[in-house]
Design an enzyme around this catalytic site. Structure first.
Site, PDB file in Angstrom:
ATOM      1  N   HIS A 531      14.203 -30.816  31.894  1.00 36.89           N
ATOM      2  CA  HIS A 531      12.773 -30.842  32.216  1.00 36.89           C
ATOM      3  C   HIS A 531      12.376 -32.213  32.759  1.00 36.89           C
ATOM      4  CE1 HIS A 531       8.408 -29.981  31.216  1.00 36.89           C
ATOM      5  NE2 HIS A 531       8.403 -31.314  31.175  1.00 36.89           N
ATOM      6  N   GLU A 532      12.758 -33.271  32.050  1.00 40.93           N
ATOM      7  CA  GLU A 532      12.379 -34.613  32.501  1.00 40.93           C
ATOM      8  C   GLU A 532      13.067 -34.975  33.812  1.00 40.93           C
ATOM      9  OE1 GLU A 532       9.884 -35.659  31.190  1.00 40.93           O
ATOM     10  OE2 GLU A 532       9.914 -34.575  29.285  1.00 40.93           O
ATOM     11  N   HIS A 535      11.283 -33.382  36.690  1.00 38.87           N
ATOM     12  CA  HIS A 535      10.033 -34.053  37.048  1.00 38.87           C
ATOM     13  C   HIS A 535      10.225 -35.018  38.220  1.00 38.87           C
ATOM     14  CE1 HIS A 535       6.788 -32.716  34.617  1.00 38.87           C
ATOM     15  NE2 HIS A 535       7.306 -33.080  33.452  1.00 38.87           N
ATOM     16  N   GLU A 592       4.540 -29.405  35.438  1.00 35.87           N
ATOM     17  CA  GLU A 592       5.188 -29.057  34.167  1.00 35.87           C
ATOM     18  C   GLU A 592       5.887 -27.708  34.254  1.00 35.87           C
ATOM     19  OE1 GLU A 592       5.534 -31.202  31.849  1.00 35.87           O
ATOM     20  OE2 GLU A 592       4.148 -32.682  32.663  1.00 35.87           O
ATOM     21  N   ASP A 596       9.777 -27.035  33.608  1.00 35.83           N
ATOM     22  CA  ASP A 596      10.290 -26.045  32.648  1.00 35.83           C
ATOM     23  C   ASP A 596      11.316 -25.125  33.309  1.00 35.83           C
ATOM     24  OD1 ASP A 596       8.813 -26.930  30.479  1.00 35.83           O
ATOM     25  OD2 ASP A 596       7.196 -25.483  30.755  1.00 35.83           O
TER      26      ASP A 596
END
Length: 694
Positions: A531-532, A535, A592, A596
């Site tokens: 997830h990070e 980003h 976000e 995900d």
């Protein structure tokens, strides 16, 4: 806080630290130096990874995977009276807070080191509600008096600077250091919109029944607090009217959250002279002088429209109204540390916004406050007890596996051309990581903390942090600095530093469990890592290059293909309804949601790169295949119950989707899920068409 840094993209929305307000020195000696009012607290249940009792097997996972994975957990975990929401995420945060509480109790009563004496004193002072009740409004009386003594609108900026420099209290806007998005190696001075009490500009501007009700209740609370501060009922109402009028004008000039997500919209470098010319009624140069900022020749005025609105507010408002606004923000900022009537009124505003019926126990509030203000002090002792070196090493291995998987994903994206692929690969190769806790702990030696001065401690710690931030202006960026404390249950990606950050607090079950099989760990903490990383390549992160500078590194064709795919997610999530009548904002949550979806795919690929060709690839545990355990591990970190009022607020302010849609939205976009649970294509969780970016 008065100062700020560029917001990182985070796994979960985190609560803001309380703003400090000024204090007068007051002293009360406690018997034997013990913490006032500290009672024994029962230990919470420690969260576990992959809780099979949480499953509701009466639900078909192909119809609603979230209800299948979390159904019994939701039924067996009703909302605590002191929570607006409660989930497995919160369970871990509560467990970590309890472990911090134990350290703070020990340090408050029997400190063994100078550092423990300092953070123990902060906690002890916070726990001393009898002293707060005795003092009433007196701790903030000197600052209220100084505001009331203001006799010239031309002096407002100087007073705002003095209040921040001397008491750590910011008014009207935020000012501080941030990474320069065109030169990410240095900090630039930055001015940001602010000055509102309600969580978002929309609360002031929307005319639906719910918004009107919130504003009416807010007005009543402002009247109540002004009355408590010594005003007559008529005076209090007049002042409350002024507060609402000024905050509404500032809200009208504020940029909405969706627009703020684009870094190009919040980067406008000006000289101080240019800033002043656009705001003749508010003398920013006087503010900077009173604040004693380092010298700087330019600054980023993030939202120029807000500066225009502020200038108009100063010009069109009576001096008395402006003073009422300033008084209110002092009172409201310090109300949780004043006497019980103020504390109750402050909590009434929280009740109005979130529906939470009961205020959190004092030990919880004081533990969180100490972590917020001296987090890298108590954090040093916390990690020694709760975060072994082996967990840090294992986490490093997991990150490497995810980096390889993301690299393979970039290499095989059918919509990306070689030119953009090279740039994407450069960015991935430049990722930095922080695991557990800082290499260099923050030095609190200059911070004066007293056992009997809660308001003063709050004030001095806010001044300490404000000055620490301001001193960065014009200096090289410290790439080793952390913006989260070690026990925090969260993770983030900082686009300006191109780094991914995982505090020790999240590296516990249900996210990370050294004793659990790889499928579960990759489904939980593995997806967090992915997830990070994703980003860095979502619609906002993709505007930053490998060095953390905002630069267009996309070919026009690739950018068009990327935008087409992200628009699919905007539409998909925008049709999800959090509570009746409150659909998600697909644009606000786009980053976000992309993270995900991308994180889930990348973690799945990383898992299979580890287990394919080994007995673990086919071994069932508790009747579930590795793939099924992977998806269950992912879903169960999002099990939650939420109050309707809180859900409505979060739709306005939170860039994250609710747990249900973080789960179902991601799995229905990933064919591997449908295959893992042998779903029929065309079922809700295995649709014939879906969205994919990464």
């Amino acid at each position: 806080m008065p100062s700020f840094s560029k917001a990182a993209m985070v796994l979960l929305l985190s609560a803001s630290a309380a703003v400090a307000a000024p204090a007068v020195a007051q002293h009360l000696t406690l018997p034997s130096g013990m913490v006032a009012g500290a009672d024994a607290v029962p230990a919470p249940v420690k969260p576990v990874s992959l809780d099979l009792s949480a499953l509701d097997k009466s639900v078909d996972p192909c119809n609603d995977f979230y209800a299948y994975a979390c159904g019994n957990w939701i039924k067996s975990h009703p909302l605590p009276a002191d929570r607006p929401e409660y989930g497995t995420f919160t369970q871990l945060a509560e467990y970590n807070r309890y472990s911090l509480y134990q350290l703070l109790e020990q340090a408050a009563n029997h400190p063994a080191t100078p550092l423990q004496t300092k953070y123990g004193a902060y906690y002890a002072a916070c726990m001393n509600e009898p002293l707060e009740d005795k003092l009433g409004v007196e701790p903030i009386r000197p600052v209220l008096t100084s505001i009331q003594g203001l006799n010239d609108k031309a002096k407002i900026a100087s007073l705002v600077g003095e209040l921040e420099a001397q008491h750590g209290y910011g008014l009207f806007y935020g000012f501080g250091a941030e990474e320069d998005q065109k030169n990410s190696t240095v900090y630039i001075a930055a001015l940001n919109q602010g000055g509102l009490t309600l969580p978002d500009r929309d609360y002031y501007l929307q005319d639906d029944a719910h918004s009107k009700e919130i504003r009416a209740k807010y007005h009543d609370i402002v009247v109540q607090m002004f009355t408590l501060a010594g005003n007559s009922p008529d005076q209090a109402k007049t002042k409350a009217d002024a507060v609402l009028r000024i905050e509404t004008a500032l809200a009208k000039g504020s940029m909405d959250r969706t627009e703020q997500r684009d870094p190009d919209n919040v980067y406008h470098v000006e000289t101080v002279a240019q800033l002043e010319s656009g705001s003749p009624n508010y003398r920013f140069a006087d503010y900077f002088a009173a604040l004693h900022t380092p010298a700087f020749s330019k600054l980023n005025v993030a939202e120029p429209g807000f500066v225009t609105a502020l200038n108009q507010v100063i010009a069109s408002s009576d001096l008395g109204d402006l003073k009422s606004y300033m008084e209110w923000h002092v009172i409201d900022g310090q109300a949780p540390r004043l006497s019980k009537p103020f504390r109750d009124a402050s909590f009434a505003l929280e009740q109005t916004l979130t529906g939470t019926p009961k205020q959190q126990d004092l030990w919880k509030r004081c533990t969180s406050a100490t972590d917020g203000h001296l987090g890298e002090a108590v954090g040093q002792d916390w990690v020694q007890k709760y975060f072994p070196a082996s967990s840090k090493a294992q986490m490093s291995d997991l990150i490497h596996a995810l980096e390889v998987a993301l690299g393979n994903d970039i290499d095989h994206l059918e919509w990306m051309t070689p030119t953009t692929r090279v740039e994407a690969r450069k960015k991935l190769a430049a990722f930095r990581q922080k695991i557990g806790y800082p290499e260099n702990w923050r030095d609190y030696s200059s911070l004066n903390v007293k056992r009997d001065d809660a308001v003063g401690n709050n004030e001095r710690s806010s001044v300490f942090e404000d000055r620490r931030n301001l001193n960065k202006i014009g200096k090289p960026v410290d790439e080793k600095e952390w913006d989260m404390t070690p026990p925090t249950v969260n993770a983030d990606y900082n686009p300006a530093q191109n780094d991914i950050n995982f505090p020790a607090g999240i590296l516990q079950p249900p996210f990370f469990d050294p004793g659990m099989d790889k499928a579960v760990n990759f489904g939980s903490i593995g997806v967090v890592i992915g997830h990070e990383m994703t980003h860095g390549f979502d619609d906002e992160g993709a505007k930053y290059d490998a060095t953390g500078n905002v630069r267009d590194w996309w070919t026009p064709a690739d950018k068009a293909a990327f935008d087409q795919r992200t628009q699919c997610e905007v539409k998909e999530y925008g049709n999800f309804e959090s509570v009746p009548g409150a659909k998600l904002n697909g644009k606000l949550t786009l980053g976000e949601n992309t993270a995900d979806n991308g994180g889930l795919r990348i973690a799945y690929a990383a898992l299979h790169s580890e287990i394919d060709g080994t007995p673990a690839a086919t071994k069932q545990i508790d009747g579930f295949t590795p793939d099924q355990r992977f998806f269950l591990g992912y879903a169960q970190v999002w099990c939650e119950n939420t109050r309707e009022e809180f859900s409505r607020m979060m739709v306005k302010v939170d860039p994250h989707s609710p747990g249900r849609f973080r789960t179902d939205g991601a799995v229905q976009n990933f064919d591997a899920f449908g295959k893992a649970f042998q779903c029929k294509q065309g079922s809700p969780m295995y649709p014939t068409s879906s969205c994919r970016v990464w």
